[in-house]
Design an enzyme around this catalytic site. Structure first.
Site, PDB file in Angstrom:
ATOM      1  N   SER A  70       0.862  -1.193   0.000  1.00 23.62           N
ATOM      2  CA  SER A  70       0.000   0.000   0.000  1.00 23.62           C
ATOM      3  C   SER A  70       0.889   1.231   0.000  1.00 23.62           C
ATOM      4  O   SER A  70       1.994   1.210   0.562  1.00 23.62           O
ATOM      5  CB  SER A  70      -0.861   0.023   1.256  1.00 23.62           C
ATOM      6  OG  SER A  70      -1.487   1.279   1.398  1.00 23.62           O
ATOM      7  N   TYR A  87      -1.659   0.110  10.460  1.00 18.25           N
ATOM      8  CA  TYR A  87      -1.941  -0.316   9.080  1.00 18.25           C
ATOM      9  C   TYR A  87      -0.721  -0.046   8.195  1.00 18.25           C
ATOM     10  O   TYR A  87      -0.223  -0.931   7.494  1.00 18.25           O
ATOM     11  CB  TYR A  87      -3.186   0.397   8.532  1.00 18.25           C
ATOM     12  CG  TYR A  87      -3.415   0.060   7.083  1.00 18.25           C
ATOM     13  CD1 TYR A  87      -3.737  -1.236   6.702  1.00 18.25           C
ATOM     14  CD2 TYR A  87      -3.247   1.025   6.082  1.00 18.25           C
ATOM     15  CE1 TYR A  87      -3.906  -1.566   5.367  1.00 18.25           C
ATOM     16  CE2 TYR A  87      -3.423   0.708   4.750  1.00 18.25           C
ATOM     17  CZ  TYR A  87      -3.747  -0.597   4.390  1.00 18.25           C
ATOM     18  OH  TYR A  87      -3.905  -0.928   3.069  1.00 18.25           O
TER      19      TYR A  87
END
Ligand code: 8X3
Length: 250
Positions: A135, A148
């Site tokens: 990501s 995250y």
């Protein structure tokens, strides 16, 4: 024609990728927790999509599923570690420890376990490919990204370190790191609210799951001598906000 394991196959990037791979003639072994969603996809895609319902965070269940897969399909050509999630956007000092642990268990621990189970056979055959979904949150910090982003930074570095260990073999490892991408449950899961999730994509042409899946297909179809180390994707509408400076009022 390849045999390809996809985690998180029942929706989002995973389902879009399964559709593209089955379309090009590959066989997809799709792992996901939601049996009903997997069954729908199996119905749509036919015999070249083989569903395996399993909670990836359940170590024993995952081991059983991987053993079953290896017996039924001794040659796994590609592993796509796609399953992952973000939970919450609270600052670290207010975040839920349970949510942090859930992200680590899925984004890091399950990914590592599956890779550990399937990589040795790829090396023994001197043929195979691991593609991890990272990501932009693993490269660029932002408020509320805390664990995250940390899990995705792990994914990026794990991929590069795998390559270091695989030197001298033909096994390839790639990371695909998407930025803002609509058409998935990502923000609904993260924010726990459909309206807030919709607002994330309001008036923006975000990436689509098909954009990400197309990139993964390109990596899978790339010539055997070519390793795509890392690909970062953003919609044109997304860019960088710079570093923040907090100035005390004097
Ligand atoms: C998702 C990218 O920007 O929504 O992995 O955190 S972002």
């Amino acid at each position: 024609m390849k045999t390809i394991v996809i985690t998180g196959a029942s929706s989002g990037f995973g389902a879009a990728l399964a559709r593209q791979l089955v379309e090009q003639g590959d066989t997809v072994l799709g792992l996901a927790r939601r049996q009903d969603k997997l069954a729908e996809l199996a119905q749509e895609l036919g015999a070249r999509f083989v569903p395996y319902a399993v909670d990836l965070t359940d170590k024993a269940a995952l081991e059983t599923t991987l053993t079953t897969i290896k017996q039924a399909h001794p040659q796994i050509d590609v592993l796509v570690n796609n399953a992952g999630l973000a939970l919450g956007v609270a600052p670290a000092q207010q975040a839920s420890l349970e949510q942090w642990e859930t992200m680590i268990n899925t984004n890091v621990t399950a990914l590592v376990r599956i890779t550990h189970a399937l990589l040795p056979d790829m090396v023994a055959r001197n043929q195979g490919q691991v593609i991890n979904i990272g990501s932009t949150a693993g490269e660029y910090p932002y408020p509320g990204g805390n664990v995250y982003g940390g899990t995705k930074a792990f994914v990026h570095q794990f991929g590069l370190n795998l390559r270091a260990d695989l030197t001298g073999t033909a096994v390839r490892v790639s990371t695909v790191a998407p930025g803002l991408c609509g058409g998935t449950d990502f923000s609904k899961v993260r924010l726990g609210d459909a309206d807030k999730a919709a607002a994330v994509y309001a008036n923006v042409q975000a990436l689509s799951p098909e954009d990400v899946a197309g990139t993964i297909c390109w990596i899978i179809n790339a010539p055997a001598h070519m390793n795509v180390n890392y690909v970062e994707l953003m919609p044109v509408a997304q860019s960088f906000a710079g570093l923040s400076v907090h100035r005390n009022a004097v």
